[in-house]
Design an enzyme around this catalytic site. Structure first.
Site, short mmCIF file in Angstrom:
data_model
loop_
_atom_site.label_atom_id
_atom_site.label_comp_id
_atom_site.label_asym_id
_atom_site.label_seq_id
_atom_site.Cartn_x
_atom_site.Cartn_y
_atom_site.Cartn_z
N GLU A 244 0.87 -1.18 0.00
CA GLU A 244 0.00 0.00 0.00
C GLU A 244 0.90 1.22 0.00
O GLU A 244 1.58 1.49 1.01
CB GLU A 244 -0.90 0.01 1.25
N CYS A 278 -1.89 9.29 2.32
CA CYS A 278 -1.80 8.67 0.99
C CYS A 278 -2.98 9.05 0.11
O CYS A 278 -2.86 9.02 -1.11
CB CYS A 278 -1.70 7.15 1.13
P1 NAD Z 1 8.64 4.84 4.39
O1 NAD Z 1 8.57 4.09 3.12
O2 NAD Z 1 9.77 5.77 4.61
O3 NAD Z 1 8.63 3.85 5.67
C1 NAD Z 1 7.62 2.89 5.83
C2 NAD Z 1 8.15 1.78 6.73
O4 NAD Z 1 9.14 1.03 6.03
C3 NAD Z 1 8.80 2.26 8.02
O5 NAD Z 1 8.43 1.41 9.07
C4 NAD Z 1 10.29 2.13 7.71
O6 NAD Z 1 11.09 1.98 8.86
C5 NAD Z 1 10.27 0.86 6.88
N1 NAD Z 1 11.45 0.66 6.02
C6 NAD Z 1 12.28 1.61 5.50
N2 NAD Z 1 13.21 1.00 4.70
C7 NAD Z 1 12.96 -0.32 4.74
C8 NAD Z 1 13.56 -1.45 4.12
N3 NAD Z 1 14.63 -1.33 3.31
N4 NAD Z 1 13.05 -2.68 4.35
C9 NAD Z 1 11.95 -2.83 5.15
N5 NAD Z 1 11.34 -1.79 5.77
C10 NAD Z 1 11.84 -0.55 5.56
O7 NAD Z 1 7.23 5.59 4.49
P2 NAD Z 1 6.75 6.73 5.52
O8 NAD Z 1 7.50 7.99 5.25
O9 NAD Z 1 6.71 6.21 6.92
O10 NAD Z 1 5.24 6.87 5.04
C11 NAD Z 1 4.88 7.68 3.99
C12 NAD Z 1 4.48 6.91 2.76
O11 NAD Z 1 3.52 5.90 3.07
C13 NAD Z 1 3.81 7.81 1.74
O12 NAD Z 1 4.28 7.51 0.44
C14 NAD Z 1 2.33 7.45 1.89
O13 NAD Z 1 1.55 7.73 0.74
C15 NAD Z 1 2.41 5.98 2.18
N6 NAD Z 1 1.18 5.51 2.82
C16 NAD Z 1 0.33 4.71 2.10
C17 NAD Z 1 -0.86 4.28 2.68
C18 NAD Z 1 -1.81 3.39 1.91
O14 NAD Z 1 -2.66 2.75 2.55
N7 NAD Z 1 -1.72 3.30 0.60
C19 NAD Z 1 -1.18 4.65 3.98
C20 NAD Z 1 -0.30 5.46 4.68
C21 NAD Z 1 0.89 5.88 4.09
#
Ligand code: NAD
Length: 470
Positions: A244, A278
């Protein structure tokens, strides 16, 4: 609150730590343990051991109902943690545990009704003597990786369906919102969820990577940014994936739109959670015949919003999750201005706060037109006809939700048919979600669908049974 991992019945700490501060006033909020690959393995082992124990449907149902009751009873405490550590105003944060409790109850209902189906084995000549059916079986251990925004609702959206389908869970929250996730999961475990069925490890990217790569994890349920989603897909190996990710949601305003309703909904959809959503509205296409009147009303609405500290109950748009995120959003605004865009209101940054910003004349190639900005910034575009507006709205590589404001059935259906998104909202902003509806995106916005029933299906697999009675 002491922040430890949650692994079965133990609450271990790690020597490596991350310090977390509120982005507005830099007040220290948490010292988090960073799980290394050994700690991640312990969590996966605890989840696997719990998975091997029976978890009949009636226990799944009562566990989820009891978890929902506990979350509701602790709603205010969880909301305060969320507003202190994260990037939600206190009134936005207060709505989230209430919503999470509802999602857990919906998951209990799904657990009670989830079933297979009998199959017409006599559909093939020569197969008349066979009868059979399929059942739905859990997958095993599901790794749930959470973003910083909506962490409490997303615990419910991932753990609820996972437990409903009979799985065990290991959660990995974002460091910027781990306290509320830890408290939410601890409170859920005070009910009837068996220890080991729900585990939490805290840490950053390295902790997430160790979890994603773990061979005993059967599925990864990831919510976060597109770049991280790509990394997760490339690291996971053969595992089921639900991704997502983000978008830059388009809204189309037709000449017959009810303007007051459109202005209010688009403003709410764009500026809630400081635009870190999002589903947040980013691109607004307005028919040329109503462009000036819409612009005047929308700019006045955005200009009336108060920006400030998340803990101030009079604030509409709070600080972003980190100062560096506010710097990033400001650089997108400045780049668009340099390329000829005009700021109609806002555009200023004070530390981690970006004022609600409305722009026009933003070039098609500017990042604000084609990337996910993930901040309180909206671009207005003028269009002549609906086909052109839909074409421009589709001219991006993401597509979560889209919206149209119109009284015309014909125009609404044109948008429903042609907009490349996972959900179309008619006379609403893109920021609408019913927690039982199938939720997810097309293109690079995602793979798979959440929404309790659909997530529970993705978190289970079919097993066919066939009797040969011949
Ligand atoms: P992010 O991608 O920076 O981090 C998300 C998670 O992934 C965190 O827990 C982070 O620690 C982890 N992570 C980072 N690198 C990783 C790796 N290499 N392997 C495994 N895990 C890793 O996202 P963010 O800044 O926390 O959130 C913002 C993003 O999330 C935006 O793009 C937003 O649109 C999206 N989002 C989508 C939805 C949806 O339902 N579609 C909902 C909320 C947020």
């Amino acid at each position: 609150m002491k922040a430890t991992h949650i692994i079965g019945t133990s609450r271990p700490e790690s020597t490596e730590k991350i310090e977390v501060a509120n982005a507005y006033d830099l007040e220290h909020v948490a010292t988090l343990s960073v799980a290394d690959s050994e700690t991640v393995s312990e969590a996966v082992e605890a989840a696997s051991a719990a998975y091997r124990e029976p978890f009949p449907t009636h226990e799944r149902v009562s566990s989820l109902y009891s978890a929902a009751d506990r979350v509701e009873a602790h709603a205010e405490e969880i909301a305060l943690l969320l507003a202190r550590e994260g990037s939600k105003t206190i009134s936005e944060a207060q709505r989230e545990p209430v919503r999470a409790a509802e999602i857990l109850r919906m998951s209990a209902e799904v657990a009670r009704t989830m079933s297979g189906q009998t199959l017409p084995f006599d559909a093939r000549p020569g197969s008349e003597s066979r009868v059979g059916y399929f059942v739905r079986r859990p997958l095993g251990v599901i790794a749930c990786i959470l973003p910083f925004n909506d962490p409490v609702a997303l615990v419910a959206h991932k753990a609820g369906p996972a437990l409903a389908a009979g799985n065990s869970v290991v959660m990995k929250p974002d460091p910027a919102s781990s306290l509320s996730v830890l408290r939410m999961c601890e409170v859920m475990l005070e009910g009837e969820i068996p220890a080991g069925r729900l585990n939490v490890v805290t840490g950053g990217a390295a902790t997430g990577q160790a979890l994603v790569k773990h061979p005993d994890v059967r599925m990864i349920s990831f919510t976060g940014g597109q770049k991280t989603g790509e990394k997760v897909s490339s690291l996971s190996g053969i595992k089921r994936l639900s991704l997502e990710m983000g978008s830059n949601s388009p809204v189309i305003v037709m000449p017959d739109a009810r303007m007051e309703q459109a202005v209010q909904a688009i403003s709410d959809g764009a500026f809630a959670q400081a635009g870190q959503n999002c589903l947040g509205v980013q691109r607004v296409f307005v028919h040329t015949s109503v462009y000036e009147s819409f612009r005047e009303a929308f700019v006045s609405k955005a200009g009336s919003l108060k920006a400030g500290h998340s803990m101030d109950s009079t604030v509409d748009v709070c600080q972003m999750i980190k100062r560096s995120e506010a710097d990033r959003v400001k650089s997108h605004i400045d780049a668009a201005v340099q390329a000829g865009a005009r700021v109609l209101t806002g555009g200023h940054q004070k530390d981690a706060v970006i004022e609600p910003t409305v722009m026009e004349n933003v070039q098609t190639s500017a990042s604000i037109s084609c990337e996910e900005i993930y901040g309180p910034v909206v671009a207005l575009y003028r269009f002549e006809n609906l086909e052109e507006a839909v074409g421009r709205a589709n001219d991006v590589d993401v597509g979560l939700h889209g919206a149209v404001f119109t009284e015309s059935l014909r125009d609404a259906f044109y948008v429903i048919e042609h907009l490349e998104v996972g959900g179309v909202m008619v006379n609403d902003s893109t920021d609408y979600r019913l927690d039982t509806m199938p939720f997810g995106g097309t293109k690079n916005s995602g793979v798979g669908r959440e929404g309790v029933q659909y997530a529970a299906e993705e978190m289970s697999e079919t097993k066919v049974v066939c009797f040969n009675l011949g």
